[in-house]
Design an enzyme around this catalytic site. Structure first.
Site, PDB file in Angstrom:
ATOM      1  N   TYR A  36       0.828  -1.210   0.000  1.00 34.56           N
ATOM      2  CA  TYR A  36       0.000   0.000   0.000  1.00 34.56           C
ATOM      3  C   TYR A  36       0.861   1.258   0.000  1.00 34.56           C
ATOM      4  CZ  TYR A  36      -3.080  -3.757   1.388  1.00 34.56           C
ATOM      5  OH  TYR A  36      -3.753  -4.950   1.440  1.00 34.56           O
ATOM      6  N   TYR A  82     -13.914  -5.697   3.235  1.00 34.91           N
ATOM      7  CA  TYR A  82     -12.598  -5.910   2.622  1.00 34.91           C
ATOM      8  C   TYR A  82     -12.336  -7.407   2.555  1.00 34.91           C
ATOM      9  CZ  TYR A  82      -7.651  -6.253   1.818  1.00 34.91           C
ATOM     10  OH  TYR A  82      -6.428  -6.606   1.284  1.00 34.91           O
ATOM     11  N   ASP A 103     -15.878 -14.690   5.693  1.00 29.57           N
ATOM     12  CA  ASP A 103     -14.450 -14.421   5.595  1.00 29.57           C
ATOM     13  C   ASP A 103     -13.914 -14.199   7.012  1.00 29.57           C
ATOM     14  OD1 ASP A 103     -11.968 -13.262   5.376  1.00 29.57           O
ATOM     15  OD2 ASP A 103     -12.512 -11.841   3.799  1.00 29.57           O
ATOM     16  N   LYS A 108      -4.309 -15.659   7.533  1.00 28.93           N
ATOM     17  CA  LYS A 108      -3.605 -14.869   8.556  1.00 28.93           C
ATOM     18  C   LYS A 108      -3.124 -15.678   9.780  1.00 28.93           C
ATOM     19  CE  LYS A 108      -4.667 -10.266   7.158  1.00 28.93           C
ATOM     20  NZ  LYS A 108      -5.835  -9.704   6.504  1.00 28.93           N
TER      21      LYS A 108
HETATM   22  C1  LIG Z   1      -6.113  -9.720   4.974  1.00 30.61           C
HETATM   23  C2  LIG Z   1      -7.476 -10.100   4.583  1.00 30.61           C
HETATM   24  C3  LIG Z   1      -7.731 -10.746   3.372  1.00 30.61           C
HETATM   25  C4  LIG Z   1      -6.648 -11.021   2.367  1.00 30.61           C
HETATM   26  O1  LIG Z   1      -5.676 -11.885   2.833  1.00 30.61           O
HETATM   27  P1  LIG Z   1      -4.214 -11.895   2.155  1.00 30.61           P
HETATM   28  O2  LIG Z   1      -3.516 -13.029   2.834  1.00 30.61           O
HETATM   29  O3  LIG Z   1      -3.600 -10.559   2.476  1.00 30.61           O
HETATM   30  O4  LIG Z   1      -4.404 -12.104   0.708  1.00 30.61           O
HETATM   31  C5  LIG Z   1      -9.042 -11.100   3.087  1.00 30.61           C
HETATM   32  N1  LIG Z   1     -10.039 -10.841   3.943  1.00 30.61           N
HETATM   33  C6  LIG Z   1      -9.836 -10.233   5.125  1.00 30.61           C
HETATM   34  C7  LIG Z   1     -10.992  -9.996   6.047  1.00 30.61           C
HETATM   35  C8  LIG Z   1      -8.559  -9.823   5.480  1.00 30.61           C
HETATM   36  O5  LIG Z   1      -8.342  -9.189   6.637  1.00 30.61           O
END
Ligand SMILES: *Cc1c(COP(=O)(O)O)cnc(C)c1O
Length: 428
Positions: free
Chosen positions: A17, A145, A246, A275
């Site tokens: 970013y 996001y 997600d 993550k």
């Molecule tokens: C970070 C994140 C993503 C993307 O994950 P990356 O490993 O960075 O591709 C998708 N959804 C949420 C809610 C996130 O916090």
């Protein structure tokens, strides 16, 4: 040495970013252990970021280190087509055990964004297999996001500065108003009315609703009521669309539950994890689907699911993940998260008094301070580092999400220094 590294970085490297000619301060990390990050200057910073949600047990954890070292001595990678291995199988079994009963099959990939792409492809192929090929669009809420790849961008906030210039290149999805943030006592129902009318009108086109459960992360760090998620689950059933949750940011305890959807007691049809899945050691993500989805896709033409990352189910990553999940069950993480939450609450009451603070929000081991204006990241971070802490604000948001293993003294230091930094930065 230090100057050289920074200078070469400025010359050759692009950061997340950021502009390739970024002038913001940059720090050279030489070591990290527990909740301390060491710079080449010798300075140690208390980590307030868990390296973007993921390093939940702190750095250099002996258990995860050992698991990876053991695995690297056997083999660090083999292709996953035609081969399998114990780390992948044991991890998949573990994930099925700790997620809702309905979820039965795990698809591994290497990043959160890719797990979202996979989830969206699963949803489209599911409806195709069921003879409803027109159901291939997605419905989501604003301020979401879901990652930086194209389909993930298409379900992230369309007006958000982050991806706006790509709008014309993205598939148009359906977006409805964001849910009310829970710090607002009035829960309006307009967003659900809008969601229901969008479903009524477009159910033949909509494959799934995709959401971040309870907490919207990078789209604005907003917490919403579990009631909202419960009602959405009901709408999904009523209008025959899938629910993709997600949990890439929220998974593995951050909000006080192992998964944030547990606050609402709902079960997704497709779940995305990433993550903290490996304790923040190495890239790994998983898309987990219900038995119905797996069977429907696999028993109907074209039967195959055409996705297969080169580093799918990487053994080192799977070994790290297993060690991380096992480690999580070895200490009372719930109590630790609760303690972090209570301590954040105590300090934020004082921080709130600064007239530049617009709102504070706290859930589990996450504290968010919304300022009235955009934070000057360079200036703020310089002061934070001088005060011995690592925090990275974005837009008008200053937030902390320390590792769960942070010591009491370290947490107090982090919050004390945060308060000091805010008062220094916003003194006039
Ligand atoms: C970070 C994140 C993503 C993307 O994950 P990356 O490993 O960075 O591709 C998708 N959804 C949420 C809610 C996130 O916090």
């Amino acid at each position: 040495m230090s100057k050289k590294i920074i200078n070469f970085d400025r010359e050759f490297v692009w950061h997340p970013y950021a502009s390739s000619e970024d002038k913001n301060p940059l720090y050279n990390v030489v070591k990290a252990k527990g909740c301390k990050i060491y710079l080449d200057s010798g300075k140690a910073l208390i980590d307030g970021m868990s390296s973007w949600w993921c390093v939940i047990h702190g750095y250099n954890n002996p258990k995860i280190n050992d698991a990876m070292i053991k695995q690297i001595k056997k083999f660090s990678h083999v292709m996953f087509g035609g081969f399998t291995h114990e780390p992948a199988v044991t991890l998949a079994k573990k994930l099925i055990e700790i997620t809702p009963k309905k979820l039965k099959k795990v698809f591994f990939s290497d990043s959160g964004s890719v797990s979202i792409e996979v989830a969206m492809k699963f949803a489209i192929q599911y409806w195709y297999a069921k003879g409803s090929p027109s159901k291939k669009k997605f419905l989501t809420v604003r301020n979401g996001y879901h990652g930086d790849t194209f389909s993930a961008m298409s379900v992230s906030d369309p007006e958000n500065g982050m991806h706006k210039i790509f709008n014309e290149s993205l598939i148009k999805q359906f977006y409805v108003s964001k849910p009310e943030s829970s710090s607002n006592p009035v829960t309006k129902s307009y967003s659900l009315k809008e969601m229901e009318s969008t479903l009524i009108k477009n159910r033949k086109q909509i494959a799934a609703i995709i959401l971040e459960p309870i907490l919207q992360g990078a789209g604005g760090m907003r917490i919403y009521k579990s009631e909202y998620l419960k009602k959405i689950k009901k709408l999904c059933k009523k209008y025959d669309v899938l629910l993709i949750l997600d949990e890439i940011a929220t998974g593995f305890g951050r909000t006080g539950k192992l998964f944030a959807f547990e606050h609402a007691k709902v079960t997704p049809d497709i779940l995305c994890l990433g993550k903290a899945l490996t304790g923040g050691y190495i890239g790994l993500a998983a898309t987990i689907v219900s038995k119905d989805i797996a069977k429907t896709i696999s028993n109907n033409e074209p039967k195959l699911f055409m996705h297969g990352p080169t580093f799918m189910a990487n053994p080192l990553a799977c070994a790290a993940s297993l060690a991380s999940i096992n480690y999580l069950s070895q200490y009372d993480w719930k109590k630790r998260v609760k303690n972090i939450e209570n301590t954040i609450k105590k300090y934020f009451e004082k921080i709130k008094l600064n007239s530049e603070v617009k709102d504070i929000r706290i859930i589990g081991a996450l504290g968010i301070i919304e300022m009235k204006s955009i934070v000057n990241v360079g200036s703020f971070q310089t002061k934070a580092v001088e005060n011995g802490i690592w925090i990275r604000p974005f837009k008008n948001l200053i937030y902390i999400m320390p590792p769960y293993t942070i010591k009491k003294s370290e947490l107090n230091f982090l919050l004390n220094s945060l308060e000091k930094t805010i008062n220094l930065e916003y003194s006039n």
